[in-house]
Design an enzyme around this catalytic site. Structure first.
Site, PDB file in Angstrom:
ATOM      1  N   CYS A  60       4.288   4.024   1.770  1.00 41.00           N
ATOM      2  CA  CYS A  60       3.823   4.562   3.056  1.00 41.00           C
ATOM      3  C   CYS A  60       4.415   5.943   3.326  1.00 41.00           C
ATOM      4  CB  CYS A  60       4.200   3.618   4.193  1.00 41.00           C
ATOM      5  SG  CYS A  60       3.463   1.970   4.056  1.00 41.00           S
ATOM      6  N   ARG A 143      -3.669  -1.452   3.736  1.00 40.05           N
ATOM      7  CA  ARG A 143      -3.949  -0.010   3.821  1.00 40.05           C
ATOM      8  C   ARG A 143      -5.438   0.199   4.090  1.00 40.05           C
ATOM      9  NH1 ARG A 143       0.840   2.050   2.125  1.00 40.05           N
ATOM     10  NH2 ARG A 143       1.982   0.712   0.674  1.00 40.05           N
TER      11      ARG A 143
END
Length: 234
Positions: A60, A143
């Site tokens: 991330c 995601r």
């Protein structure tokens, strides 16, 4: 004394998932840039709404750095970025501060995340957008990427597993393809990049197909077959 049997179960509302062509689900949320009302606050702009599994995670962090360095490129395309994870606003702020103060990645350092990041502790936004997928995790959003047009309509959806970072260049390319489609009413072929030839829609009637038989290559369009014609991008 007989034993009573209860065939009962607790109903749990299934996770929703807006589909391409749907209106983007509305929400109000706290972000690192203050309160946001979506999509009303973004009327007239394209939006890339994306979720990440958690703050202070390695993949991330690389994604946020990459998105941040491309933010001006997206703004030139009339597009705003909005991130989300199931973390508190304090966690978001601490993580973004850590990125700016201490993270060096691929020659980048001191990167400031200026786009808003939604705090979604109660998972309200994540559930509206189908970002929670129990097969991957009950507490972390996958995601997900939603590209939403200036009228608040979902135009594209991308999903990645927790383990694989996204290709931001492909997200930008997809956005540009969607914008060309909305502007000129054409499609884009495989591996299309801005400036490449675009595709004219196939005829929907037999007469239309017959008419294509007399079309000629003219420097602007190329006739590959009656159902496949490309032309220069305007």
């Amino acid at each position: 004394m007989t034993e009573e049997y209860c065939d009962c179960w607790e109903y749990e509302e299934p996770a929703s998932l807006p589909l391409i062509g749907d209106e983007a689900p509305e929400f109000e949320a706290q972000t690192t840039n203050g309160q946001v009302k979506f999509p009303a606050d973004y009327k007239g702009k394209w939006v890339i709404l994306f979720s990440h599994p958690a703050d202070f995670t390695p993949v991330c962090t690389t994604e946020f750095i990459t998105f941040a360095t491309m933010e001006d490129e997206f703004k030139k395309l009339n597009t705003e970025l909005i991130g989300l994870s199931i973390d508190s606003i304090t966690s978001h702020i601490a993580w973004l501060k850590e990125i700016k103060d201490n993270i060096k990645y691929q020659g980048l350092e001191g990167v400031e995340i200026k786009f808003p990041v939604i705090a979604d502790i109660k998972m309200e936004v994540a559930k509206k957008y189908g970002m929670l997928q129990p097969g991957a995790s009950d507490t972390k959003a996958v995601r997900a990427v939603f590209i939403i047009n200036p009228k608040g309509i979902v135009k594209a959806i991308l999903y990645y597993p927790l383990s694989a970072g996204r290709n931001m260049g492909e997200i930008k390319r997809l956005l540009q393809a969607l914008q060309v489609n909305e502007k000129d009413g054409v499609s884009t072929p495989a591996n299309w990049m801005p400036g490449d030839d675009v595709v004219i829609g196939a005829p929907e009637t037999f007469a239309g197909a017959q008419e294509r038989d007399i079309w000629m290559n003219d420097g602007d369009k190329t006739v590959h077959s009656w159902f496949l014609v490309t032309k220069k991008q305007k």
